[in-house]
Design an enzyme around this catalytic site. Structure first.
Site, PDB file in Angstrom:
ATOM      1  N   HIS A  27    -136.354  20.885 -14.331  1.00 15.66           N
ATOM      2  CA  HIS A  27    -135.975  22.139 -13.666  1.00 15.66           C
ATOM      3  C   HIS A  27    -135.842  21.929 -12.154  1.00 15.66           C
ATOM      4  O   HIS A  27    -134.819  22.280 -11.557  1.00 15.66           O
ATOM      5  CB  HIS A  27    -137.027  23.208 -13.983  1.00 15.66           C
ATOM      6  CG  HIS A  27    -136.783  24.535 -13.335  1.00 15.66           C
ATOM      7  ND1 HIS A  27    -136.175  25.579 -14.000  1.00 15.66           N
ATOM      8  CD2 HIS A  27    -137.038  24.994 -12.086  1.00 15.66           C
ATOM      9  CE1 HIS A  27    -136.079  26.615 -13.194  1.00 15.66           C
ATOM     10  NE2 HIS A  27    -136.599  26.290 -12.023  1.00 15.66           N
ATOM     11  N   GLU A  28    -136.860  21.369 -11.555  1.00 14.54           N
ATOM     12  CA  GLU A  28    -136.824  21.200 -10.087  1.00 14.54           C
ATOM     13  C   GLU A  28    -135.729  20.218  -9.695  1.00 14.54           C
ATOM     14  O   GLU A  28    -135.027  20.413  -8.715  1.00 14.54           O
ATOM     15  CB  GLU A  28    -138.178  20.745  -9.542  1.00 14.54           C
ATOM     16  CG  GLU A  28    -139.378  21.624  -9.937  1.00 14.54           C
ATOM     17  CD  GLU A  28    -139.180  23.113  -9.702  1.00 14.54           C
ATOM     18  OE1 GLU A  28    -138.434  23.480  -8.771  1.00 14.54           O
ATOM     19  OE2 GLU A  28    -139.771  23.920 -10.458  1.00 14.54           O
ATOM     20  N   HIS A  75    -132.348  21.834  -9.712  1.00 18.28           N
ATOM     21  CA  HIS A  75    -132.115  22.716  -8.567  1.00 18.28           C
ATOM     22  C   HIS A  75    -131.362  22.009  -7.443  1.00 18.28           C
ATOM     23  O   HIS A  75    -130.774  22.662  -6.586  1.00 18.28           O
ATOM     24  CB  HIS A  75    -133.449  23.215  -7.996  1.00 18.28           C
ATOM     25  CG  HIS A  75    -133.927  24.523  -8.565  1.00 18.28           C
ATOM     26  ND1 HIS A  75    -133.118  25.621  -8.751  1.00 18.28           N
ATOM     27  CD2 HIS A  75    -135.176  24.928  -8.954  1.00 18.28           C
ATOM     28  CE1 HIS A  75    -133.832  26.631  -9.229  1.00 18.28           C
ATOM     29  NE2 HIS A  75    -135.081  26.239  -9.372  1.00 18.28           N
ATOM     30  N   GLU A 110    -140.568  28.953  -0.078  1.00 15.17           N
ATOM     31  CA  GLU A 110    -139.888  29.985  -0.853  1.00 15.17           C
ATOM     32  C   GLU A 110    -140.913  31.072  -1.207  1.00 15.17           C
ATOM     33  O   GLU A 110    -142.036  30.732  -1.596  1.00 15.17           O
ATOM     34  CB  GLU A 110    -139.302  29.420  -2.156  1.00 15.17           C
ATOM     35  CG  GLU A 110    -138.443  30.451  -2.862  1.00 15.17           C
ATOM     36  CD  GLU A 110    -137.764  29.931  -4.132  1.00 15.17           C
ATOM     37  OE1 GLU A 110    -138.045  28.794  -4.552  1.00 15.17           O
ATOM     38  OE2 GLU A 110    -136.967  30.687  -4.684  1.00 15.17           O
ATOM     39  N   GLY A 134    -145.450  26.879 -10.474  1.00 15.92           N
ATOM     40  CA  GLY A 134    -145.419  25.574 -11.135  1.00 15.92           C
ATOM     41  C   GLY A 134    -144.998  24.439 -10.216  1.00 15.92           C
ATOM     42  O   GLY A 134    -145.668  23.415 -10.132  1.00 15.92           O
ATOM     43  N   ALA A 135    -143.875  24.638  -9.534  1.00 19.86           N
ATOM     44  CA  ALA A 135    -143.373  23.584  -8.670  1.00 19.86           C
ATOM     45  C   ALA A 135    -142.282  24.151  -7.779  1.00 19.86           C
ATOM     46  O   ALA A 135    -141.817  25.271  -7.987  1.00 19.86           O
ATOM     47  CB  ALA A 135    -142.805  22.436  -9.500  1.00 19.86           C
ATOM     48  N   MET A 136    -141.862  23.350  -6.779  1.00 23.38           N
ATOM     49  CA  MET A 136    -140.874  23.834  -5.818  1.00 23.38           C
ATOM     50  C   MET A 136    -139.859  22.743  -5.493  1.00 23.38           C
ATOM     51  O   MET A 136    -140.219  21.605  -5.237  1.00 23.38           O
ATOM     52  CB  MET A 136    -141.621  24.307  -4.563  1.00 23.38           C
ATOM     53  CG  MET A 136    -140.710  24.821  -3.476  1.00 23.38           C
ATOM     54  SD  MET A 136    -139.771  26.281  -4.019  1.00 23.38           S
ATOM     55  CE  MET A 136    -138.280  26.064  -3.063  1.00 23.38           C
ATOM     56  N   GLU A 137    -138.589  23.157  -5.492  1.00 24.71           N
ATOM     57  CA  GLU A 137    -137.468  22.216  -5.400  1.00 24.71           C
ATOM     58  C   GLU A 137    -137.059  21.820  -3.980  1.00 24.71           C
ATOM     59  O   GLU A 137    -135.889  21.481  -3.756  1.00 24.71           O
ATOM     60  CB  GLU A 137    -136.261  22.847  -6.101  1.00 24.71           C
ATOM     61  CG  GLU A 137    -135.624  24.063  -5.369  1.00 24.71           C
ATOM     62  CD  GLU A 137    -136.117  25.425  -5.839  1.00 24.71           C
ATOM     63  OE1 GLU A 137    -137.235  25.499  -6.376  1.00 24.71           O
ATOM     64  OE2 GLU A 137    -135.382  26.416  -5.646  1.00 24.71           O
ATOM     65  N   ASN A 138    -137.970  21.830  -3.002  1.00 29.97           N
ATOM     66  CA  ASN A 138    -137.601  21.441  -1.640  1.00 29.97           C
ATOM     67  C   ASN A 138    -136.712  20.201  -1.634  1.00 29.97           C
ATOM     68  O   ASN A 138    -136.964  19.251  -2.366  1.00 29.97           O
ATOM     69  CB  ASN A 138    -138.872  21.115  -0.844  1.00 29.97           C
ATOM     70  CG  ASN A 138    -139.968  22.117  -1.084  1.00 29.97           C
ATOM     71  OD1 ASN A 138    -139.791  23.297  -0.831  1.00 29.97           O
ATOM     72  ND2 ASN A 138    -141.084  21.659  -1.633  1.00 29.97           N
TER      73      ASN A 138
HETATM   74  N1  TRP Z   1    -138.215  27.951  -6.908  1.00 29.76           N
HETATM   75  C1  TRP Z   1    -139.440  27.668  -7.601  1.00 29.76           C
HETATM   76  C2  TRP Z   1    -139.021  27.333  -9.006  1.00 29.76           C
HETATM   77  O1  TRP Z   1    -138.607  27.837  -9.839  1.00 29.76           O
HETATM   78  C3  TRP Z   1    -140.349  28.834  -7.681  1.00 29.76           C
HETATM   79  C4  TRP Z   1    -141.475  28.851  -6.745  1.00 29.76           C
HETATM   80  C5  TRP Z   1    -142.321  27.855  -6.456  1.00 29.76           C
HETATM   81  C6  TRP Z   1    -141.955  29.961  -6.007  1.00 29.76           C
HETATM   82  N2  TRP Z   1    -143.287  28.297  -5.611  1.00 29.76           N
HETATM   83  C7  TRP Z   1    -143.075  29.556  -5.320  1.00 29.76           C
HETATM   84  C8  TRP Z   1    -141.550  31.252  -5.871  1.00 29.76           C
HETATM   85  C9  TRP Z   1    -143.793  30.418  -4.514  1.00 29.76           C
HETATM   86  C10 TRP Z   1    -142.251  32.109  -5.067  1.00 29.76           C
HETATM   87  C11 TRP Z   1    -143.375  31.707  -4.377  1.00 29.76           C
HETATM   88  O2  TRP Z   1    -138.711  26.472  -9.501  1.00 29.76           O
HETATM   89 ZN    ZN Z   2    -136.575  27.361 -10.296  1.00 25.20          ZN
END
Ligand code: TRP
Ligand code: ZN
Length: 883
Positions: A303-304, A307, A127, A267-271
């Site tokens: 949060h993640e 998502h 993302e 912070g983190a990513m919801e893959n």
């Molecule tokens: N979707 C992620 C979140 O809110 C956001 C995010 C994680 C992101 N890594 C990123 C956005 C890198 C842009 C680039 O929870």
């Molecule tokens: Zn988010």
């Protein structure tokens, strides 16, 4: 200057994709020099597209194309064209299989988007538009595909190979490598793709969903961090249960993985089923982690996880709709946190952040609606506006509809759009359809930038027992042409003996329930009057209760009225706010006196108010701690016409010293009363007690006497948890006890040097020191072995903490600005996203007094003059110089 201006993308130009990708079959061979990616995409022309073009344009950058074939036939070089950002195939059939072989170098990827290395592992961040750095693709969220991923890597160095969905096959090769195939049964956009390879340990637990399905939960970390995963795991289980109970959302796979990585932009990513976390947002144990971080970990895990429905099952059509998933998910995680701890405390913290940071963004050159209309680089729009203001918009809908209809609306939204890529409009429509409420005017919140100013006056007529509120709404400067929005204004009228019964003229009489003392007024016009009948006495209005709308409220309360609200308002948020406003008025006097070269006098009412707070046993300790904190320097700067940072700092420090002197006995009592002897728990009561105790410590340390120094040193030496040890360290660092400070800093580093996240706190407490000489210290820290400019957490701990340190960043000679410009120029090449984020404080140059503003602009102009500016940095710098 950049040689070409990046293209601006507009929401109004949106077109459905010309092609769709039903299946994406990816094959990765990870090797030291080069990683090979083979992709097999089943593509077909989109029946909904009206474009009749034989060619196909795929996104792709920073890779080497080895071969490309259509339906098994390799394409000749004349059949396609590759440039910096695309691969164009001149003619393709309506339905075909596209195969590409590309080579990439994750080990050289410092941007931390796409596939990259972090310590000894490989991981991805796709993302928003990172997938295009992995392979050629239609990298847009409305192209949703079924992914199958095979990863091949050396078995000894990378025993763990992960991707989305289920592990369906695996095996070993004779050359010491092994492979795993993952299959994700849910269609998803490429931004939710993830891959991880490394030598990782994990903890495992399980969750049984409401329909009885067992889910295996794992958190993968480096072996040394295995003792810091429990809190995240418990948080995950609480989130899963909460989402079932509150939103009726059940998890949809039998596996859910979290992986912690050191180098991460956010912070983190919801893959899908493979969340990737910044170590700073997942690891926690009492010895190394502060209370604030325990809470942050819980909130981000939630949060993640949330998502999975608000973002993954129902995703965004295009990146202009980002707030559709982020605003909604922040609203959901805030509700979750409110229920895990204190609702009022959570609300106050969130509003304080919104008012300080988001209002400033909305008043600056990067202001944008929660659904922006254009961008050059989407990474620049992961903002407090899209996230936090977006959450406020959802919160207003929830209030307007009420709990039951809001839930009906969210059920309809998830049900109607499951498996689709949709828009903010679809969300509002679902809410309207489920509730029967008309949200036409409310939609303006999505399309207008800026903070509405809500100007309220009240007039009491004793003769008619009538109280009239006159409410005006308008926008400032750049946004003054905006339409009036629908503002739900929650309010009460407070009399001597409590809240008065409200009878609004022209409205049906209130049903005779016990609670008709609070009303939500629908403010919809530029100017409106609300008349209350049978009001027996001159009331004090309690306005914008619970912060019912993200507006800037202006009501000319007298200081005595504010004092009254501090002790009498039944709305916790309003009590806190009244205390803040009392602080604002007191500080404004002092700032003005300082600027005029006069003596600064602290309004004695503030001392009286604080005295009550410290002696009232019935109050929530966290609230007391929050209310004892004067408005921050950043908040003061944001509400002043031309902020004078030095004057704000001097005034606020003088006020703090005065408070410490006048209330020292009560502060000592409060400190002593809140020393805990039980084992550490990150629970509400303990967090509240520590927060009040450490607030008292910070005030007392301003007295700089031996007795307090000993208290602080004892706390530092005997602390059993990081909250207390950091609080003591921070107090020492900002004191003039030079020797003790140096000893403590050396001791702390010695003790914690192996714990990166603790060292980061050590860095930031020094970079945040408000005493003179901090810039030199920051420069020394950047040469320290603990610093690494390629690691965003380190950059945030040193450079980020320094820019948040207003007195030092805004030194009158401009050295702070020039320092930041130097770092941005370096980071522009290494990590454009981080470089652009760090620019934030400089972009607000117009909000500062003239000489500072000019120096800030100079720094921006120097950056603008650089030759190879990334899109990210170019967009932010050029827009802030233009405005
Ligand atoms: N979707 C992620 C979140 O809110 C956001 C995010 C994680 C992101 N890594 C990123 C956005 C890198 C842009 C680039 O929870
Ligand atoms: Zn988010």
């Amino acid at each position: 200057m950049r040689d070409s201006q990046p293209k601006t993308i507009f929401l109004k130009d949106y077109q459905v994709p010309e092609f769709l990708i039903d299946h994406s079959d990816l094959h990765f061979t990870l090797a030291a020099e080069e990683t090979t990616v083979r992709s097999r995409l089943s593509m077909r022309r989109n029946a909904e597209s009206t474009v009749q073009d034989a060619s196909l344009v795929l996104h792709g950058q920073d890779m080497r194309l080895q071969s490309v074939s259509v339906d098994g036939l390799a394409l000749a070089p004349e059949a396609y064209k590759v440039d910096e950002e695309t691969l164009t195939l001149f003619t393709v059939p309506d339905k075909f299989t596209l195969e590409c072989v590309t080579e990439i170098k994750p080990q050289q990827n410092t941007s931390l988007e796409g596939l990259y290395r972090s310590s000894k592992m490989y991981c991805t961040q796709c993302e928003a538009e990172g997938f295009r750095k992995i392979t050629y693709y239609l990298d847009r969220p409305d192209v949703m595909s079924l992914f199958t991923t095979t990863i091949v890597a050396d078995k000894t160095s990378y025993p763990v190979l992960l991707s989305n969905g289920n592990n369906v096959a695996s095996g070993e090769n004779s050359d010491g490598s092994h492979w795993v195939t993952w299959e994700d049964p849910f269609k998803k956009p490429a931004y939710l793709f993830a891959l991880v390879a490394g030598d990782l340990a994990f903890i495992e637990d399980s969750f049984t969903t409401c329909s009885g399905k067992d889910v295996t939960l794992r958190i993968f970390v480096e072996a040394k961090d295995l003792d810091k995963c429990d809190h995240a795991m418990q948080s995950l289980k609480r989130s899963m249960l909460w989402d079932e109970e509150t939103f009726g959302r059940e998890y949809d796979l039998s596996i859910f993985n979290i992986v912690a990585v050191d180098d991460f932009n956010m912070g983190a990513m919801e893959n899908k089923s493979l969340n990737i976390f910044n170590t700073s947002c997942v690891l926690a144990k009492p010895e190394t982690t502060t209370d604030a971080t325990f809470q942050r970990v819980e909130a981000i895990v939630a949060h993640e996880y949330f998502h999975n429905w608000s973002g993954n099952r129902v995703t965004c059509r295009d990146w202009f709709q980002l707030s559709l998933k982020e605003g909604f998910t922040v609203y959901r995680d805030a509700e979750f946190s409110s229920e895990m701890g204190s609702r009022t405390v959570k609300r106050v913290e969130d509003v304080n952040f919104l008012r300080t940071v988001q209002f400033a963004e909305d008043g600056g050159p990067m202001a944008h609606p929660i659904r922006p209309e254009s961008f050059m680089e989407i990474s620049n729009f992961y903002t407090v506006t899209v996230y936090e203001k977006g959450a406020e918009i959802v919160r207003m809908i929830a209030h307007l509809l009420g709990d039951a209809l809001f839930r009906k609306g969210s059920d309809l939204y998830f049900d109607r759009h499951d498996g689709q890529a949709v828009t903010c409009e679809d969300f509002v429509k679902a809410m309207e359809d489920a509730s029967g409420k008309d949200l036409s005017q409310f939609r303006c919140w999505y399309s207008q930038a800026g903070t509405p100013q809500l100007h309220v006056t009240g007039e009491y007529s004793a003769e008619h027992s009538r109280y009239t509120l006159t409410v005006k709404q308008y926008y400032k400067a750049a946004q003054q042409h905006n339409q009036p929005v629908h503002i739900p204004l929650a309010m009460a009228l407070l009399g001597e003996a409590g809240a008065l019964r409200l009878q609004l003229q022209g409205a049906a009489p209130n049903p005779d329930t016990a609670d008709n003392t609070e009303l939500v007024l629908d403010v919809t016009e530029a100017e409106q009057q609300f008349v209350f009948e049978n009001i027996p006495e001159q009331p004090v209005p309690s306005l914008l209760r619970g912060f019912s709308a993200p507006v800037q409220l202006q009501f000319a309360y007298s200081r005595d009225e504010l004092m009254f609200l501090v002790s009498n308002d039944s709305d916790g948020f309003c009590r806190w706010d009244a205390c803040q406003q009392l602080g604002v008025l007191a500080l404004k006097d002092m700032i003005a006196a300082h600027q005029a070269g006069e003596d600064m006098q602290l309004d004695h009412r503030l001392i009286t108010a604080y005295e009550h707070l410290l002696t009232d046993e019935s109050l929530d300790k966290s609230m007391v701690a929050l209310m004892l904190s004067l408005p921050s320097e950043a908040y003061m700067a944001s509400i002043m016409e031309k902020a004078d940072v030095q004057a704000i700092h001097v005034a606020r420090m003088t006020a703090r010293v005065e408070i410490a002197e006048q209330l020292q006995e009560l502060l000592w009592d409060s400190y002593n009363a809140n020393v805990l002897t039980v084992a550490y728990q990150a629970d509400e009561q303990q967090i509240a007690a520590r927060s009040l105790k450490n607030t008292a410590l910070h005030y007392l340390m301003l007295l700089e006497n031996e007795q307090v120094l000993n208290l602080c040193l004892t706390q530092y030496q005997q602390a059993q948890n990081m909250t207390d040890s950091m609080a003591a360290l921070a107090a020492l660092v900002n004191s003039s006890f030079e020797q003790q400070k140096q000893n403590a800093l050396a001791d702390f580093y010695q003790r914690w040097q192996a714990e990166a996240l603790v060292v980061n706190q050590w860095l930031s407490v020094q970079a945040g020191c408000y005493l003179a000489g901090t810039l030199d210290r920051v420069q020394a820290l950047m040469a320290h072995q603990a610093f690494d400019i390629k690691n965003p957490n380190k950059v945030r701990s040193v450079i980020g903490a320094f820019t948040a340190n207003a007195v030092n960043f805004h030194q009158t000679d401009g050295s702070g600005y020039q320092f930041l410009a130097d770092q941005i120029i370096i980071l522009n090449t290494l990590n454009p996203q981080i470089a652009a984020r760090l620019l934030g404080p400089l972009t607000k140059w117009k909000q500062y007094k003239n000489d500072s503003a000019a120096l800030m602009r100079d720094a921006l102009q120097r950056i603008m003059g650089e030759e190879k500016l990334s899109k990210d940095v170019y967009e932010v710098v050029s827009k802030s110089l233009q405005a």
